[in-house]
Design a protein around this motif. Structure first.
Motif, PDB file in Angstrom:
ATOM      1  N   GLY A  39       0.832  -1.338   0.023  1.00  0.00           N
ATOM      2  CA  GLY A  39       0.040   0.014   0.099  1.00  0.00           C
ATOM      3  C   GLY A  39       0.852   1.250   0.101  1.00  0.00           C
ATOM      4  N   LEU A  40       2.146   1.088  -0.303  1.00  0.00           N
ATOM      5  CA  LEU A  40       2.904   2.333  -0.355  1.00  0.00           C
ATOM      6  C   LEU A  40       3.141   3.016  -1.773  1.00  0.00           C
ATOM      7  N   ALA A  41       2.728   2.273  -2.723  1.00  0.00           N
ATOM      8  CA  ALA A  41       2.863   2.521  -4.027  1.00  0.00           C
ATOM      9  C   ALA A  41       1.097   2.307  -4.829  1.00  0.00           C
ATOM     10  N   THR A  42       1.089   3.023  -5.742  1.00  0.00           N
ATOM     11  CA  THR A  42      -0.303   3.099  -6.377  1.00  0.00           C
ATOM     12  C   THR A  42      -0.159   2.068  -7.556  1.00  0.00           C
ATOM     13  N   LYS A  43      -1.219   1.794  -7.984  1.00  0.00           N
ATOM     14  CA  LYS A  43      -1.181   0.720  -9.115  1.00  0.00           C
ATOM     15  C   LYS A  43      -0.545   1.522 -10.334  1.00  0.00           C
ATOM     16  N   ALA A  44      -0.652   2.819 -10.567  1.00  0.00           N
ATOM     17  CA  ALA A  44       0.027   3.609 -11.746  1.00  0.00           C
ATOM     18  C   ALA A  44       1.353   3.565 -11.545  1.00  0.00           C
ATOM     19  N   ASP A  45       1.911   3.642 -10.114  1.00  0.00           N
ATOM     20  CA  ASP A  45       3.516   3.587  -9.918  1.00  0.00           C
ATOM     21  C   ASP A  45       3.907   2.341 -10.417  1.00  0.00           C
ATOM     22  N   TYR A  46       3.217   1.305  -9.921  1.00  0.00           N
ATOM     23  CA  TYR A  46       3.786  -0.168 -10.510  1.00  0.00           C
ATOM     24  C   TYR A  46       3.765  -0.319 -11.974  1.00  0.00           C
ATOM     25  N   ALA A  47       2.528   0.405 -12.450  1.00  0.00           N
ATOM     26  CA  ALA A  47       2.360  -0.149 -13.932  1.00  0.00           C
ATOM     27  C   ALA A  47       3.372   0.682 -14.586  1.00  0.00           C
ATOM     28  N   GLY A  48       3.665   1.882 -14.387  1.00  0.00           N
ATOM     29  CA  GLY A  48       4.762   2.860 -15.001  1.00  0.00           C
ATOM     30  C   GLY A  48       6.044   2.063 -14.863  1.00  0.00           C
ATOM     31  N   ALA A  49       6.456   1.713 -13.485  1.00  0.00           N
ATOM     32  CA  ALA A  49       7.639   1.043 -13.505  1.00  0.00           C
ATOM     33  C   ALA A  49       7.855  -0.113 -14.254  1.00  0.00           C
ATOM     34  N   LEU A  50       6.814  -1.020 -14.541  1.00  0.00           N
ATOM     35  CA  LEU A  50       7.002  -2.091 -15.047  1.00  0.00           C
ATOM     36  C   LEU A  50       7.139  -1.971 -16.619  1.00  0.00           C
ATOM     37  N   ARG A  51       6.359  -0.798 -17.061  1.00  0.00           N
ATOM     38  CA  ARG A  51       6.609  -0.375 -18.579  1.00  0.00           C
ATOM     39  C   ARG A  51       7.880  -0.007 -18.886  1.00  0.00           C
ATOM     40  N   GLY A  52       8.414   1.078 -17.854  1.00  0.00           N
ATOM     41  CA  GLY A  52       9.708   1.429 -18.201  1.00  0.00           C
ATOM     42  C   GLY A  52      10.836   0.511 -17.927  1.00  0.00           C
ATOM     43  N   TYR A  53      10.731  -0.613 -17.015  1.00  0.00           N
ATOM     44  CA  TYR A  53      11.606  -1.622 -16.734  1.00  0.00           C
ATOM     45  C   TYR A  53      11.586  -2.555 -18.305  1.00  0.00           C
ATOM     46  N   GLN A  54      10.639  -2.818 -18.512  1.00  0.00           N
ATOM     47  CA  GLN A  54      10.177  -3.605 -19.982  1.00  0.00           C
ATOM     48  C   GLN A  54      11.186  -3.042 -21.070  1.00  0.00           C
ATOM     49  N   LYS A  55      10.904  -1.775 -21.475  1.00  0.00           N
ATOM     50  CA  LYS A  55      11.354  -0.826 -22.295  1.00  0.00           C
ATOM     51  C   LYS A  55      12.882  -0.854 -22.139  1.00  0.00           C
TER      52      LYS A  55
END
Length: 101
Positions: A65-81
């Motif tokens: 609960g320390l990060a939002t779903k948008a935070d995680y989704a953005g990190a995942l997209r950036g990581y994959q890129k």
């Protein structure tokens, strides 16, 4: 005795120069001192630069609960890129070679 203040200063300089592991270490240090928001910011940046452990930290922060779903989704997209940009046939060939001792 370890001089953690000096180590932190060196990590900060390295992180500003784009050193991914230094950014990750700053995040870990901030998390350990209870600065969860700042730790998340460091982890988001290093995850988007292709650091797998940082992505895991963002995921854990989301679960806790320390990060939002948008935070995680953005990190995942950036990581994959970042991983995609770093991959090449030459790298794959080099990974397949045996290491010299």
């Amino acid at each position: 005795e370890k001089d953690m203040a000096k180590a932190t200063r060196h990590y900060e300089v390295a992180a500003m120069c784009g050193h991914v592991s230094a950014r990750y270490n700053l995040g870990a240090s901030e998390y350990n001192t209870g600065n969860y928001d700042l730790a998340l910011r460091h982890d988001l940046i290093s995850a988007k630069m292709g650091h797998e452990n940082s992505l895991t930290n963002v995921k854990i922060s989301f679960i806790d609960g320390l990060a939002t779903k948008a935070d995680y989704a953005g990190a995942l997209r950036g990581y994959q890129k970042a991983v995609e940009e770093m991959s090449s046939p030459d790298r794959e060939e080099a990974k397949a070679l045996p290491l010299l001792a």
